[in-house]
Each structure stands twice: as structure tokens, then as C-alpha cells.
Design an enzyme around this catalytic site. Structure first.
Site, short mmCIF file in Angstrom:
data_model
loop_
_atom_site.label_atom_id
_atom_site.label_comp_id
_atom_site.label_asym_id
_atom_site.label_seq_id
_atom_site.Cartn_x
_atom_site.Cartn_y
_atom_site.Cartn_z
N ASP A 50 -0.84 19.80 17.58
CA ASP A 50 -0.43 21.10 18.16
C ASP A 50 0.15 22.06 17.13
O ASP A 50 0.85 23.01 17.50
CB ASP A 50 0.55 20.90 19.31
CG ASP A 50 -0.11 20.33 20.55
OD1 ASP A 50 -1.34 20.46 20.68
OD2 ASP A 50 0.60 19.77 21.40
N LYS B 163 -4.14 10.94 4.18
CA LYS B 163 -3.86 10.32 5.48
C LYS B 163 -2.86 11.22 6.21
O LYS B 163 -1.66 11.17 5.96
CB LYS B 163 -3.26 8.92 5.30
CG LYS B 163 -4.11 7.96 4.42
CD LYS B 163 -3.72 8.03 3.00
CE LYS B 163 -4.20 6.85 2.17
NZ LYS B 163 -5.58 6.52 2.20
N HIS C 85 -9.29 11.35 0.80
CA HIS C 85 -8.43 10.18 0.77
C HIS C 85 -7.07 10.43 1.43
O HIS C 85 -6.28 9.50 1.58
CB HIS C 85 -8.22 9.73 -0.69
CG HIS C 85 -7.65 8.37 -0.84
ND1 HIS C 85 -6.33 8.14 -1.13
CD2 HIS C 85 -8.23 7.14 -0.73
CE1 HIS C 85 -6.11 6.83 -1.21
NE2 HIS C 85 -7.25 6.21 -0.98
N HIS D 110 0.82 -1.21 0.00
CA HIS D 110 0.00 0.00 0.00
C HIS D 110 0.86 1.26 0.00
O HIS D 110 0.33 2.37 0.03
CB HIS D 110 -0.92 -0.02 1.23
CG HIS D 110 -2.06 0.93 1.18
ND1 HIS D 110 -2.19 1.99 2.04
CD2 HIS D 110 -3.15 0.98 0.36
CE1 HIS D 110 -3.29 2.66 1.77
NE2 HIS D 110 -3.90 2.06 0.76
N LYS E 150 3.14 4.35 -1.22
CA LYS E 150 3.18 5.22 -2.38
C LYS E 150 4.49 6.00 -2.30
O LYS E 150 4.65 6.91 -1.48
CB LYS E 150 2.00 6.21 -2.39
CG LYS E 150 0.62 5.53 -2.46
CD LYS E 150 0.07 5.23 -1.10
CE LYS E 150 -1.42 4.94 -1.08
NZ LYS E 150 -1.83 3.76 -1.81
N ASP F 297 16.34 10.61 -8.91
CA ASP F 297 17.76 10.97 -8.89
C ASP F 297 18.37 10.95 -7.49
O ASP F 297 19.39 11.58 -7.26
CB ASP F 297 17.98 12.35 -9.51
CG ASP F 297 17.70 12.35 -11.01
OD1 ASP F 297 17.75 11.26 -11.61
OD2 ASP F 297 17.43 13.42 -11.56
#
Length: 304
Positions: free
Chosen positions: A229, A224, A222, A44, A46, A51
Site C-alpha cells: 500500500d 528482496k 536479487h 544468509h 547481510k 560505530d
């Protein structure tokens, strides 16, 4: 990830990429693990590395709806972060590890892919990964709990799914009861309706303990993220559910005292401005069949 792409990225397209010179490795081929626990292990993460000096992570997969080029589930709102310089190495290193783990070869020694420039910046960032290899320890869930438990003024969280265990419920409720401004920002148009209904079974307890729940009305939220604070934050691929904490290979970045946190705070405020706050009375007034279905689905939420 074989399971995640099997319906929308057929084998013929993979071969077309290879014929064009693109190296492709398939994570956890489905036919190898039918009727096994491994079938639930998904990549899952991403990660994009360029470079050795630039890396991206966040919630976005490679599909048109994530850029709103096609419309699915209303407006698709996601979040990601770019790391330049030394901070990129953590994500690059983990990409290389997974690449080799799945049979990929490196054209150069690993040090070749390290960042070549060193940039001065305020604060610090710490990329990390998590996955079934760590079980029963969940690094990702520990990061979330740390950010929630150490908040003194506010903790704002965006997540598309909510399937939390007892330690996470206690952390959110304790923070709310102590006067911390706890906000959960959730999608208004879900992509998985059963998971969405199961999530609603948690609302009552959270609302009683002063956790504010906001529904992003334009569509699917979508991203996350966790903002604690206004000083510490998380951005990555991890959802607030059992799959992300225990079954998926995940990644993310912890930030502290960096300018990017201001941008994240502004983004969360924009999401809040376009969201509807859920009241306890509204939650209690749901139709009886939705209450029943939410309660039943909660029994199976860890598999959704």
C-alpha cells in the site's frame, strides 16, 4: 558462511585477513557436518554495523558482481537499506549475538556498541532476524504474509527465487482476487537455472488469480523487498523460498511511514519499467520439455 564462500574464498585468504589484524569467524564449517541436516543451515544474513550508530542490511553479499564490477547473469540489481541512530541497534545486537555464538570475543561490554545519538524521524522501523532456532515458526514468512494479507490497494514484491508453500500461494491469490494490485518482480537471467524453472511451475495458478508477474530483462534481480500500500515495507536478506523461511539464518527490517518507503516505491517502479509482464497464454505456450522439467523440479524445490 563456510559453504557459501568455500569455492571463492579459500582458507589462505582467511588466514591473510587474520594476519592483517581482521578478526574472522567461520559459520557452520562444512567438514563438521557432512551428511547432517546442519549442512543445510546457512548464515544468509547481510549486516554491516559501524560505530554502533549506523547499520546496513539488504540482499548484497561481498562480491564484485553485486556492484557490477564484474558481469555475471547480466546486470545485477540489488537493494539495501541504511539505518542511523537507534534503529541500528537491532541489527548490531544480532550481529554481536551471532559473533559470540561462533566463538568471537567482544572487546567491550555490549552496551559499548549501542547507538550514542538519537535522531527524530517519522514512522518506525523494526529490524528482526529469523533462523532454524525458531522452527517451526518462521518469523520472516509471517512478516511477508502480514504485509500481503493486510494490503488493501497494492503489494509489490521483488525476489530472485520463488518456491512458495500453500499459505503463501493462498495469500497471493486471495489478494489478487480481491482486487489488490499484486506484482511479483523476478529475474530475467537466473543464477540458479533449476530453481528458476521450478519457480515457473507456480506462474499458472498465480496468473489465473490476477497476480501480475514481471521479468526483469536486464539481468538478475536479487533484491528482496515487499511494499504494501505504499505505507509498509520489508527490506532484507529473505527470499521467497523454503530455504530462507526454514533453513537459513536471515535478517531484515520492517518499515512503516518512513521517508525511505518513497525511495523503495520509486526503485520498484524503475524495475517494473525495465521488465516484461508475463501473460497466461505465454506461460501455457512454453515448450513441452520446459513444462515437464518445471513440474519435476518442483518436487525438489525446497532443497534448491
Amino acid at each position: 558462511d563456510d559453504f557459501g564462500s568455500m569455492m571463492r574464498f579459500p582458507a589462505g585468504q582467511i588466514e591473510a585477513l587474520r594476519e592483517s589484524g581482521v578478526e574472522v569467524q567461520v559459520f557452520n564449517p562444512v567438514h563438521h557436518y557432512v551428511n547432517r541436516l546442519y549442512f543445510n543451515y546457512r548464515d544468509h544474513r547481510k549486516i554491516v554495523c559501524i560505530d554502533g550508530s549506523t547499520a546496513y542490511t539488504g540482499g548484497a553479499n561481498v562480491a564484485d558482481e553485486y556492484a557490477n564490477l564484474t558481469v555475471r547473469f547480466g546486470y545485477w540489481k540489488d537493494c539495501g537499506i541504511r539505518l542511523d541512530g537507534a534503529g541500528a541497534w537491532g541489527l548490531t545486537r544480532e550481529f554481536l549475538h551471532m559473533w559470540q555464538r561462533n566463538g568471537g570475543q567482544l572487546m567491550q561490554e555490549r552496551d559499548y556498541y549501542r547507538p550514542h545519538d538519537h535522531r527524530e524521524a517519522a514512522g518506525f522501523c523494526q529490524p528482526f532476524v529469523d533462523g532454524p532456532d525458531n522452527n517451526p515458526i518462521s518469523t520472516a514468512e509471517d512478516v511477508f504474509l502480514h504485509l500481503i494479507n493486510n494490503a488493501r490497494r497494492s503489494v509489490h514484491i521483488t525476489t530472485p527465487y520463488l518456491a512458495i508453500d500453500e499459505p503463501m500461494r493462498q495469500a497471493l491469490c486471495s489478494a489478487g482476487d480481491s482486487g489488490v494490485d499484486v506484482r511479483l518482480l523476478l529475474p530475467g537471467i537466473p543464477d540458479h537455472k533449476f530453481a528458476y524453472l521450478a519457480a515457473q511451475s507456480h506462474y499458472g495458478e498465480l496468473l489465473v488469480h490476477h497476480v501480475k508477474i514481471y521479468i526483469y530483462e536486464p539481468g538478475l534481480l536479487h533484491g528482496k523487498t515487499v511494499l504494501s500500500d505504499g505505507e509498509a515495507a520489508f527490506v532484507g536478506s529473505v527470499n521467497m523460498d523454503y530455504r530462507s523461511f526454514q533453513l537459513h539464518f536471515e535478517c531484515g527490517t520492517v518499515l512503516y511511514g518512513v521517508p525511505a518507503i518513497e525511495g523503495l516505491a520509486e526503485d520498484i517502479q524503475r524495475i517494473t519499467d525495465r521488465s516484461r509482464r508475463v501473460t497466461y497464454q505465454e506461460w501455457k505456450s512454453r515448450p513441452w520439455y520446459r513444462k515437464l522439467l518445471s513440474t519435476l523440479l518442483r518436487l525438489f524445490e525446497m532443497w534448491m
